[in-house]
Enzyme design. Structure first.
Site, PDB file in Angstrom:
ATOM      1  N   LYS A  68     -18.596 -35.025 -16.159  1.00  0.00           N
ATOM      2  CA  LYS A  68     -19.454 -34.262 -15.253  1.00  0.00           C
ATOM      3  C   LYS A  68     -19.658 -35.018 -13.960  1.00  0.00           C
ATOM      4  CE  LYS A  68     -21.072 -30.423 -17.067  1.00  0.00           C
ATOM      5  NZ  LYS A  68     -22.380 -30.004 -17.028  1.00  0.00           N
TER       6      LYS A  68
ATOM      7  N   TYR B  60      -7.441 -21.438 -19.501  1.00  0.00           N
ATOM      8  CA  TYR B  60      -7.438 -22.842 -19.884  1.00  0.00           C
ATOM      9  C   TYR B  60      -7.177 -23.073 -21.367  1.00  0.00           C
ATOM     10  CZ  TYR B  60     -12.452 -21.965 -20.756  1.00  0.00           C
ATOM     11  OH  TYR B  60     -13.640 -21.455 -21.180  1.00  0.00           O
TER      12      TYR B  60
ATOM     13  N   LYS C 299     -12.964 -28.558 -14.234  1.00  0.00           N
ATOM     14  CA  LYS C 299     -13.910 -27.727 -14.968  1.00  0.00           C
ATOM     15  C   LYS C 299     -14.461 -26.724 -13.967  1.00  0.00           C
ATOM     16  CE  LYS C 299     -17.707 -28.056 -18.247  1.00  0.00           C
ATOM     17  NZ  LYS C 299     -18.600 -27.050 -17.675  1.00  0.00           N
TER      18      LYS C 299
ATOM     19  N   ASP D 268     -16.425 -23.785 -12.286  1.00  0.00           N
ATOM     20  CA  ASP D 268     -17.802 -23.346 -12.451  1.00  0.00           C
ATOM     21  C   ASP D 268     -17.885 -21.830 -12.317  1.00  0.00           C
ATOM     22  OD1 ASP D 268     -20.431 -23.667 -12.951  1.00  0.00           O
ATOM     23  OD2 ASP D 268     -20.963 -24.494 -10.999  1.00  0.00           O
TER      24      ASP D 268
ATOM     25  N   CYS E 199     -34.757 -31.404  29.978  1.00  0.00           N
ATOM     26  CA  CYS E 199     -35.557 -31.614  28.761  1.00  0.00           C
ATOM     27  C   CYS E 199     -35.315 -33.025  28.197  1.00  0.00           C
ATOM     28  CB  CYS E 199     -35.171 -30.556  27.731  1.00  0.00           C
ATOM     29  SG  CYS E 199     -35.813 -30.872  26.086  1.00  0.00           S
TER      30      CYS E 199
ATOM     31  N   GLU F 154      -8.040 -31.440 -16.481  1.00  0.00           N
ATOM     32  CA  GLU F 154      -8.000 -30.234 -15.652  1.00  0.00           C
ATOM     33  C   GLU F 154      -9.387 -29.977 -15.089  1.00  0.00           C
ATOM     34  OE1 GLU F 154      -8.097 -26.860 -19.052  1.00  0.00           O
ATOM     35  OE2 GLU F 154      -6.264 -28.012 -18.916  1.00  0.00           O
TER      36      GLU F 154
ATOM     37  N   ASP G 139       0.820  -1.220   0.000  1.00  0.00           N
ATOM     38  CA  ASP G 139       0.000   0.000   0.000  1.00  0.00           C
ATOM     39  C   ASP G 139       0.850   1.266   0.000  1.00  0.00           C
ATOM     40  OD1 ASP G 139      -2.224  -1.520  -0.054  1.00  0.00           O
ATOM     41  OD2 ASP G 139      -2.672  -1.343   2.094  1.00  0.00           O
TER      42      ASP G 139
ATOM     43  N   ARG H  75     -18.556 -15.153 -23.290  1.00  0.00           N
ATOM     44  CA  ARG H  75     -18.780 -16.176 -24.307  1.00  0.00           C
ATOM     45  C   ARG H  75     -20.010 -15.842 -25.151  1.00  0.00           C
ATOM     46  NH1 ARG H  75     -21.747 -20.971 -24.594  1.00  0.00           N
ATOM     47  NH2 ARG H  75     -20.766 -22.571 -25.868  1.00  0.00           N
TER      48      ARG H  75
ATOM     49  N   CYS I   4     -40.087 -30.272  25.645  1.00  0.00           N
ATOM     50  CA  CYS I   4     -40.515 -30.121  27.049  1.00  0.00           C
ATOM     51  C   CYS I   4     -41.388 -28.891  27.277  1.00  0.00           C
ATOM     52  CB  CYS I   4     -39.293 -30.064  27.962  1.00  0.00           C
ATOM     53  SG  CYS I   4     -38.303 -28.572  27.717  1.00  0.00           S
TER      54      CYS I   4
ATOM     55  N   SER J 283     -18.562 -25.358 -26.850  1.00  0.00           N
ATOM     56  CA  SER J 283     -19.008 -25.999 -25.611  1.00  0.00           C
ATOM     57  C   SER J 283     -18.464 -27.422 -25.612  1.00  0.00           C
ATOM     58  CB  SER J 283     -20.523 -25.973 -25.512  1.00  0.00           C
ATOM     59  OG  SER J 283     -21.074 -26.507 -26.691  1.00  0.00           O
ATOM     60  N   LEU J 284     -18.859 -28.207 -24.646  1.00  0.00           N
ATOM     61  CA  LEU J 284     -18.264 -29.538 -24.499  1.00  0.00           C
ATOM     62  C   LEU J 284     -19.329 -30.615 -24.366  1.00  0.00           C
ATOM     63  CD1 LEU J 284     -15.515 -28.755 -21.827  1.00  0.00           C
ATOM     64  CD2 LEU J 284     -15.110 -29.363 -24.207  1.00  0.00           C
TER      65      LEU J 284
ATOM     66  N   CYS K 250     -40.016 -25.045  23.684  1.00  0.00           N
ATOM     67  CA  CYS K 250     -39.287 -26.230  23.240  1.00  0.00           C
ATOM     68  C   CYS K 250     -40.281 -27.294  22.775  1.00  0.00           C
ATOM     69  CB  CYS K 250     -38.440 -26.755  24.390  1.00  0.00           C
ATOM     70  SG  CYS K 250     -37.708 -28.358  24.042  1.00  0.00           S
TER      71      CYS K 250
ATOM     72  N   LYS L 223      -8.793 -33.271 -22.401  1.00  0.00           N
ATOM     73  CA  LYS L 223      -8.438 -32.750 -23.728  1.00  0.00           C
ATOM     74  C   LYS L 223      -7.368 -33.623 -24.369  1.00  0.00           C
ATOM     75  CE  LYS L 223      -9.436 -28.089 -22.149  1.00  0.00           C
ATOM     76  NZ  LYS L 223      -8.925 -26.800 -21.672  1.00  0.00           N
TER      77      LYS L 223
ATOM     78  N   CYS M 124     -33.322 -24.157  24.394  1.00  0.00           N
ATOM     79  CA  CYS M 124     -34.171 -24.623  25.480  1.00  0.00           C
ATOM     80  C   CYS M 124     -33.297 -24.629  26.722  1.00  0.00           C
ATOM     81  CB  CYS M 124     -34.666 -26.040  25.165  1.00  0.00           C
ATOM     82  SG  CYS M 124     -35.369 -26.838  26.615  1.00  0.00           S
TER      83      CYS M 124
HETATM   84  S1  IVH Z   1     -12.183 -25.916 -22.523  1.00  0.00           S
HETATM   85  C1  IVH Z   1     -13.085 -26.565 -26.578  1.00  0.00           C
HETATM   86  N1  IVH Z   1     -11.381 -26.059 -20.027  1.00  0.00           N
HETATM   87  O1  IVH Z   1     -16.836 -25.202 -19.545  1.00  0.00           O
HETATM   88  C2  IVH Z   1     -12.849 -26.308 -25.194  1.00  0.00           C
HETATM   89  N2  IVH Z   1     -13.563 -25.241 -20.494  1.00  0.00           N
HETATM   90  O2  IVH Z   1     -18.732 -26.480 -21.864  1.00  0.00           O
HETATM   91  C3  IVH Z   1     -13.888 -25.527 -24.552  1.00  0.00           C
HETATM   92  N3  IVH Z   1     -14.804 -24.568 -18.504  1.00  0.00           N
HETATM   93  O3  IVH Z   1     -18.228 -22.554 -20.821  1.00  0.00           O
HETATM   94  C4  IVH Z   1     -13.581 -25.112 -23.220  1.00  0.00           C
HETATM   95  N4  IVH Z   1     -13.237 -25.035 -17.031  1.00  0.00           N
HETATM   96  O4  IVH Z   1     -16.027 -21.901 -19.753  1.00  0.00           O
HETATM   97  C5  IVH Z   1     -12.379 -25.734 -20.875  1.00  0.00           C
HETATM   98  N5  IVH Z   1     -10.554 -26.193 -17.857  1.00  0.00           N
HETATM   99  C6  IVH Z   1     -11.535 -25.872 -18.708  1.00  0.00           C
HETATM  100  C7  IVH Z   1     -12.759 -25.347 -18.258  1.00  0.00           C
HETATM  101  C8  IVH Z   1     -13.754 -25.045 -19.186  1.00  0.00           C
HETATM  102  C9  IVH Z   1     -14.462 -24.560 -17.205  1.00  0.00           C
HETATM  103  C10 IVH Z   1     -16.128 -24.128 -19.050  1.00  0.00           C
HETATM  104  C11 IVH Z   1     -16.008 -23.204 -20.211  1.00  0.00           C
HETATM  105  C12 IVH Z   1     -17.228 -23.468 -21.065  1.00  0.00           C
HETATM  106  C13 IVH Z   1     -17.679 -24.789 -20.591  1.00  0.00           C
HETATM  107  C14 IVH Z   1     -17.571 -25.793 -21.726  1.00  0.00           C
END
Ligand code: IVH
Length: 693
Positions: free
Chosen positions: A326, A237, A123, A125, A443, A121, A39, A144, A423, A84-85, A420, A302, A438
């Site tokens: 998942k 990622y 995933k 959230d 009791c 790796e 700081d 996205r 009792c 997406s995946l 309570c 991957k 209580c």
């Molecule tokens: S790879 C082609 N790696 O998951 C690869 N996605 O359904 C596409 N997500 O909304 C993404 N952790 O934001 C990848 N280690 C990770 C991830 C990741 C979270 C999310 C991503 C996307 C969704 C894919």
């Protein structure tokens, strides 16, 4: 005032230095200076920049929080779509995915493709974000969106300290491509989320449902000052375009490159040679899931080699070369039928929800904890509501909140009990507590809970007197209070006659009850369920007073003088001892032959020599080869002092599985954390098989 050239040099120096400190703190998790020193330098920079506005650098840490932006956020088309995946849920589905890929690649078995490797790796959230850098400088962050185009949220992403404003030069000295697009996840840690919600409650604002929603809500704000106050993080990622621009042959090489230029990358990404290894890694993450400080909803697998990725290509919106493992969902919705109130062994009244059975995280849930009346009101949970239920790992199911849109008006608000349920004694809030209590030490329900606890393994350890047996005996009128346990021998015939018991178990029970009379004073004190008296406080009290009579007679001052015992505990023990019912109970136990004093050599205290002399040690979580009190005995044999909570004066925390808040506290304070195995090493005893770590 310094001349402009001096000022420029100093500003440059400060920006570089501060950015480096920030990188070490937010990306590497390894700070090298403390907050105050940071700081001080930051303020010096601010002052210089005020005097020389023309010298303000774009990557200055003072520039993370910019002006408010108005209107809709501009739409930006992604250079390459954000995909997406597809999902896999078990080993079979992972294997099927590999088989499809092998076919695409024109081979029959994985053995024919020695270059085929996978990276796993977590995933995370949070929400997907694309960051672009021009000539190494951060220029834009885009959500996205629908995968083809997203919204420009640069003003908020700039406030995220783990997003570099300028890319670092890679270790090999290679040049950074003119254009770099990095993708990753913006997220909020669980601890950050909890702090944020506490603040919102204090400010009278509605709470966020989960860290993901809170992160998404923050990214949508117009005022970056707001985002700057919320501890958002970013994990990179992928390098969009698969890393060709930086000539990287594989995903893991891209991750290393990203780490090298200053990003926090997916934590612990692992290269796997086979699907079996991939599967093991997914399961390991599922186990770790409850213990990490950010939400993950699966594992991303991957194909590592960029060449193979390209050959596999995409189908629709999903790349064939990646898949999401998942986890079983940890939330579900169901109907809350009724709110009941449970009485605990200290008289605490805790509301819980009876729900229509629903599967969450692989198990069927019928009940969930509702914490306290205040929480129910805050979340506005009503009987008859459709509610969101959450369960992660071994954590007790929770009601997150109601689905307000599903209401039809028939829902009923929870009425806070005034007496309570067991009792009927009027109940009250104790100072500074959100829990109703209580106050009646006699009791029935409270005593039932107390007996269960008393007989438990970590207290008086009475084999055969578990929760079920206690309830059953209470129903049959055999026990109502703790001393009755020691009168059960007179009723052996009645017990033997109960269905499901029989003579053998009645005899075994009688033996373990008899044995329990000889437990040491600390176990008895813990078993009596005095508020705030855990296992360690039981030991501290026993060691200092050596008999229960001395404790019952102790003044508050004498209690407060016990090392490791604060005023709250002292008052609680004193209040317990003043209760006539409790005093009677102690006399009864003594008359029934329960030992209430320590023998001379018992609980002698820490040895005066050994590697741990002078060290304060806290033990938390479940260990592999011993209970926490056995670990305490081991520590004391080697001179260490066992304390109950982590503070600035704690030397070591021994952490087992499911170590919770104490571990977090130790990490925060920089206390050295030992595994079970490390503890054995430290005291020079061989670690038995099964020791953790
Ligand atoms: S790879 C082609 N790696 O998951 C690869 N996605 O359904 C596409 N997500 O909304 C993404 N952790 O934001 C990848 N280690 C990770 C991830 C990741 C979270 C999310 C991503 C996307 C969704 C894919």
């Amino acid at each position: 005032m310094p001349k402009t050239t001096d000022a420029r040099a100093r500003i440059d120096e400060l920006v570089d230095e501060l950015n480096d400190y920030s990188y070490r703190y937010h990306v590497l998790d390894a700070p090298i200076i403390d907050d105050t020193a940071y700081d001080t330098l930051f303020r010096e920079l601010e002052q210089l920049e005020l005097e020389h506005p023309e010298l303000v650098r774009e990557d200055s840490p003072t520039q993370r929080v910019g002006e408010k932006v108005g209107g809709d956020f501009p739409t930006v088309v992604h250079r390459t779509p954000m995909l997406s995946l597809a999902n896999a849920r078990d080993l079979e589905e992972l294997e099927a995915w590999q088989q499809r890929n092998l076919r695409m690649l024109g081979v029959e078995t994985a053995a024919e493709l020695p270059d085929l490797r996978y990276v796993t790796e977590p995933k995370i959230d949070g929400l997907a974000m694309s960051l672009t850098y021009q000539d190494g400088a951060f220029v834009r962050a885009v959500t996205r969106g629908d995968g083809t185009q997203g919204e420009d949220v640069t003003h908020n992403v700039r406030t995220i300290r783990s997003v570099p404003m300028r890319l670092r030069t890679p270790a090999d000295g290679s040049a950074i491509p003119a254009f770099v697009e990095v993708r990753g996840e913006v997220y909020l840690s669980r601890s950050g989320f909890e702090r944020l919600n506490e603040q919102r409650i204090a400010d009278g604002q509605p709470v966020f449902m989960n860290p993901r929603n809170a992160a998404a809500g923050t990214i949508r704000q117009h005022d970056p000052a707001l985002a700057a106050k919320r501890p958002l993080g970013f994990f990179a990622y992928s390098l969009a375009g698969g890393g060709q621009d930086a000539e990287l042959p594989s995903h893991h090489a891209a991750m290393e490159w990203l780490a090298g230029v200053g990003f926090r990358t997916s934590p612990e990404h692992r290269v796997c040679d086979t699907i079996a290894q991939v599967h093991a890694s997914c399961q390991a993450w599922a186990e770790r899931r409850p213990t990490i400080d950010f939400d993950i909803d699966g594992v991303v697998v991957k194909v590592d080699e960029v060449e193979l990725q390209e050959e596999l290509g995409t189908v629709g919106r999903d790349p064939r070369w990646a898949i999401a493992w998942k986890f079983a969902p940890t939330t579900a919705t169901t109907r809350l039928v009724k709110i009941h109130v449970a009485v605990g062994r200290t008289g605490s009244l805790t509301p819980y929800a009876e729900m229509e059975p629903v599967e969450v995280g692989g198990v069927t849930v019928r009940q969930a904890n509702l914490h306290n009346a205040y929480d129910i009101e805050r979340k506005d949970i009503r009987e008859g509501d459709v509610v969101i239920v959450q369960r992660a790992g071994d954590v007790i199911p929770q009601v997150v909140g109601p689905v307000v849109d599903a209401r039809d008006g028939s829902e009923r608000r929870f009425v806070v009990p005034t007496e309570c349920p067991s009792c009927h004694t009027p109940v009250h809030y104790e100072a500074d507590e959100a829990i109703l209590r209580c106050p009646n030490s006699q009791c029935p329900e409270r005593n039932l809970r107390l007996m269960e606890h008393f007989a438990g393994r970590t207290a008086m350890d009475i084999d055969g007197l578990g929760e079920k047996a206690v309830r059953r005996f209470a129903q049959e009128g055999l026990v109502a209070r703790i001393p009755d346990i020691y009168r059960l021998d007179e009723r052996a015939d009645e017990i033997a006659a109960l269905s499901g018991f029989g003579e053998t178990s009645a005899r075994n029970l009688a033996t373990s009850i008899e044995e329990s009379k000889q437990r040491t004073l600390d176990k008895l004190l813990f078993g009596l369920g005095i508020r705030h008296v855990g296992e360690q406080v039981g030991i501290d009290l026993a060691r200092r007073f050596r008999s229960i009579d001395a404790i019952v007679d102790a003044s508050i001052e004498e209690l407060e003088a016990v090392p490791g015992l604060g005023s709250v505990i002292a008052h609680s023990v004193h209040a317990w001892a003043q209760d006539e019912g409790n005093r009677t109970m102690v006399r009864e136990l003594q008359d029934l032959g329960v030992r209430t004093a320590l023998a001379d050599e018992e609980l002698a205290g820490p040895a005066t020599e050994g590697p741990l002399v002078g060290k304060a040690v806290v033990v938390t979580g479940t260990l592999g080869t011993m209970s926490r009190s056995e670990a305490g005995a081991l520590i004391e044999r080697h001179g260490g002092r066992v304390v109950g909570s982590v503070s600035g004066t704690t030397d070591y925390l021994v952490a087992g599985e499911k170590a919770g808040s104490k571990l977090a506290k130790a990490e925060q304070l920089g206390t050295e954390v030992l595994t079970e195995r490390a503890l054995y090493d430290l005291v020079g005893e061989p670690a038995p098989d099964g020791a953790l770590g």
